[in-house]
Design a protein around this motif. Structure first.
Motif, PDB file in Angstrom:
ATOM      1  N   UNK A 182       0.855  -1.335  -0.119  1.00 56.79           N
ATOM      2  CA  UNK A 182      -0.088   0.178  -0.023  1.00 56.79           C
ATOM      3  C   UNK A 182       0.864   1.184  -0.006  1.00 56.79           C
ATOM      4  N   UNK A 183       1.026   1.868  -0.933  1.00 60.89           N
ATOM      5  CA  UNK A 183       1.841   2.945  -1.231  1.00 60.89           C
ATOM      6  C   UNK A 183       1.472   4.292  -0.724  1.00 60.89           C
ATOM      7  N   UNK A 184       2.151   5.152  -0.217  1.00 63.35           N
ATOM      8  CA  UNK A 184       2.016   6.608   0.220  1.00 63.35           C
ATOM      9  C   UNK A 184       3.047   7.569  -0.457  1.00 63.35           C
ATOM     10  N   UNK A 185       2.475   8.735  -0.928  1.00 66.87           N
ATOM     11  CA  UNK A 185       3.184   9.747  -1.480  1.00 66.87           C
ATOM     12  C   UNK A 185       3.208  11.237  -0.623  1.00 66.87           C
ATOM     13  N   UNK A 186       3.643  11.370   0.573  1.00 72.69           N
ATOM     14  CA  UNK A 186       3.275  12.654   1.192  1.00 72.69           C
ATOM     15  C   UNK A 186       3.689  13.806   0.432  1.00 72.69           C
ATOM     16  N   UNK A 187       3.105  14.762   0.500  1.00 72.21           N
ATOM     17  CA  UNK A 187       3.505  16.022  -0.140  1.00 72.21           C
ATOM     18  C   UNK A 187       4.159  16.937   0.718  1.00 72.21           C
ATOM     19  N   UNK A 188       5.555  17.182   0.849  1.00 73.83           N
ATOM     20  CA  UNK A 188       6.166  17.918   1.715  1.00 73.83           C
ATOM     21  C   UNK A 188       7.393  18.777   0.891  1.00 73.83           C
ATOM     22  N   UNK A 189       7.786  19.602   1.445  1.00 75.22           N
ATOM     23  CA  UNK A 189       8.955  20.554   0.935  1.00 75.22           C
ATOM     24  C   UNK A 189      10.146  20.010   1.406  1.00 75.22           C
ATOM     25  N   UNK A 190      10.570  19.127   2.436  1.00 74.21           N
ATOM     26  CA  UNK A 190      11.667  18.628   3.086  1.00 74.21           C
ATOM     27  C   UNK A 190      12.005  17.241   2.530  1.00 74.21           C
ATOM     28  N   UNK A 191      13.241  16.846   2.293  1.00 76.11           N
ATOM     29  CA  UNK A 191      13.651  15.537   2.144  1.00 76.11           C
ATOM     30  C   UNK A 191      12.978  14.430   3.112  1.00 76.11           C
ATOM     31  N   UNK A 192      12.331  13.497   2.552  1.00 73.89           N
ATOM     32  CA  UNK A 192      11.613  12.448   3.491  1.00 73.89           C
ATOM     33  C   UNK A 192      12.646  11.361   3.646  1.00 73.89           C
ATOM     34  N   UNK A 244      -1.504   8.200   8.336  1.00 73.76           N
ATOM     35  CA  UNK A 244      -0.076   8.106   8.203  1.00 73.76           C
ATOM     36  C   UNK A 244       0.472   9.307   7.370  1.00 73.76           C
ATOM     37  N   UNK A 245       0.004   9.330   6.119  1.00 72.90           N
ATOM     38  CA  UNK A 245       0.411  10.708   5.251  1.00 72.90           C
ATOM     39  C   UNK A 245       0.242  11.979   5.901  1.00 72.90           C
ATOM     40  N   UNK A 246      -0.965  12.249   6.706  1.00 74.59           N
ATOM     41  CA  UNK A 246      -1.315  13.453   7.244  1.00 74.59           C
ATOM     42  C   UNK A 246      -0.217  13.572   8.338  1.00 74.59           C
ATOM     43  N   UNK A 247       0.110  12.418   9.105  1.00 76.10           N
ATOM     44  CA  UNK A 247       1.109  12.766  10.030  1.00 76.10           C
ATOM     45  C   UNK A 247       2.419  13.260   9.464  1.00 76.10           C
ATOM     46  N   UNK A 248       2.928  12.763   8.540  1.00 81.37           N
ATOM     47  CA  UNK A 248       4.186  12.882   7.879  1.00 81.37           C
ATOM     48  C   UNK A 248       4.162  14.359   7.381  1.00 81.37           C
ATOM     49  N   UNK A 257       7.233   1.633   1.887  1.00 84.29           N
ATOM     50  CA  UNK A 257       6.174   1.783   0.755  1.00 84.29           C
ATOM     51  C   UNK A 257       6.061   3.596   0.365  1.00 84.29           C
ATOM     52  N   UNK A 258       6.888   4.499   0.917  1.00 87.51           N
ATOM     53  CA  UNK A 258       6.789   5.775   0.640  1.00 87.51           C
ATOM     54  C   UNK A 258       7.647   5.896  -0.651  1.00 87.51           C
ATOM     55  N   UNK A 259       6.689   6.441  -1.876  1.00 85.41           N
ATOM     56  CA  UNK A 259       7.111   6.490  -3.245  1.00 85.41           C
ATOM     57  C   UNK A 259       8.317   7.436  -3.236  1.00 85.41           C
ATOM     58  N   UNK A 260       8.286   8.591  -2.487  1.00 82.32           N
ATOM     59  CA  UNK A 260       9.023   9.716  -2.565  1.00 82.32           C
ATOM     60  C   UNK A 260      10.157   9.725  -1.632  1.00 82.32           C
ATOM     61  N   UNK A 261      10.608   8.710  -1.094  1.00 80.43           N
ATOM     62  CA  UNK A 261      11.582   8.594  -0.086  1.00 80.43           C
ATOM     63  C   UNK A 261      12.873   9.373  -0.789  1.00 80.43           C
TER      64      UNK A 261
END
Length: 350
Positions: A60-70, A134-138, A180-184
């Protein structure tokens, strides 16, 4: 048959086998025979790569939207040294510094007294938290916990066999590679088996990470140790190509006195959780436990390109710890995505 003859599988062959296992199409007898045969032969790069790709294809993949490196830090386990939750504390400390966001991928303990999932569950976090939260938390806190069985549901078809075998199978080796974070952006990967120092760096380009540190301590930990020297394979993507560099890190050169394993070991699950909390909260913690967390926290900042060296990173994470930022980060995390009363009960035990 190929494995019984100690012949290597192609990445496609093992991909197909793992997919069938994850889909529940294989018997427990077959799974046992397959895992043991693979273990006895020894896994190569194609087999590890094929297994990672199979597991990721069913995650189950996630792709959080953030400006900093994950970033993430995760180890293979298997050192059986009964240390406290070093990587968990380090993830919280690093995430409390400006410059990175942490998507912590983890599980319950397999070889240690307490895994990252055990730690967060004890403090009130719901391990079955839905992916959107989880995405919201990140995105909002800068820290999230990705419980491996929740995000890799197919693993339930192999969990019973793995537990009954009681052996370190290929799933242990590839666990840290399956966030499973796609933009790690980057990852610190700890290995207790030094053989993996030659294998796992080759997988990093396939994962698409920009930075990675593959670490192994000379005392056998899948963490950076302040009890011994450490070997680090640094993988970085620059000028459209991957570079690989081997480093030997001596903590004493960073001003950290050498400690003994006894100073950072614990006797049971509760003590592991409490000692981890004491470091995060900056209270009643031994200097040895604090130092090893600072060292591993600095590794995360280095991976996220926040600092350029361990020497530069250690003062940054220490300032954050001394200022109480990791404690606030943990309380915010549990308050919004867990049961704060359980954390408060744990705080009374400190």
């Amino acid at each position: 048959k190929k494995l019984s003859e100690k012949k290597n599988l192609t990445s496609k062959e093992i991909f197909d086998v793992i997919v069938n296992i994850l889909n529940g199409n294989c018997s427990e007898i077959f799974i046992s025979a397959f895992l043991i045969s693979l273990l006895l032969k020894g896994e190569n790069i194609d087999e590890i790569t094929g297994t990672v790709e199979a597991l990721q294809s069913h995650s189950i993949k996630i792709s959080p939207s953030v400006n900093l490196p994950i970033i993430d830090n995760c180890g293979t386990g298997g050192d059986f040294l009964n240390t406290f939750n070093i990587s968990t504390a380090s993830a919280l400390v690093a995430s409390s510094c400006n410059g990175v966001v942490v998507a912590k991928h983890g599980n319950r303990s397999s070889s240690s007294l307490s895994g990252s999932a055990d730690f967060f569950e004890f403090l009130g976090y719901d391990l079955n938290t839905e992916s959107k939260l989880v995405i919201q938390s990140i995105e909002t806190i800068g820290f999230g916990f990705i419980f491996a069985p929740k995000f890799h549901p197919g693993l339930k078809n192999v969990s019973k066999v793995r537990k009954e075998l009681g052996l370190r199978t290929i799933f242990n080796r590839i666990g840290p590679l399956c966030n499973p974070c796609t933009n790690l952006y980057g990852q610190v990967i700890g290995v207790s088996d030094p053989i993996l120092l030659n294998i796992l760096p080759k997988v990093i380009p396939i994962l698409g990470l920009k930075n990675a540190l593959i670490i192994h301590s000379h005392d056998g930990m899948d963490e950076l140790s302040t009890c011994s020297k450490n070997t680090i394979i640094k993988v970085s993507y620059q000028d459209e190509e991957y570079n690989f560099n081997k480093l030997i890190l001596e903590p004493s050169e960073l001003g950290m006195p050498k400690c003994s394993l006894n100073e950072i070991s614990v006797k049971n699950k509760l003590q592991s959780i409490m000692e981890t909390m004491r470091v995060i909260y900056g209270i009643k913690s031994s200097k040895s436990k604090e130092n090893i967390v600072l060292l591993n926290s600095a590794a995360l900042l280095l991976t996220g390109n926040v600092v350029n060296s361990f020497k530069e990173g250690i003062p940054v994470v220490k300032e954050s710890l001394d200022g109480g930022a990791p404690q606030k980060k943990l309380r915010d995390f549990i308050n919004k995505y867990g049961d704060i009363s359980k954390l408060e009960d744990a705080e009374k035990l400190l």
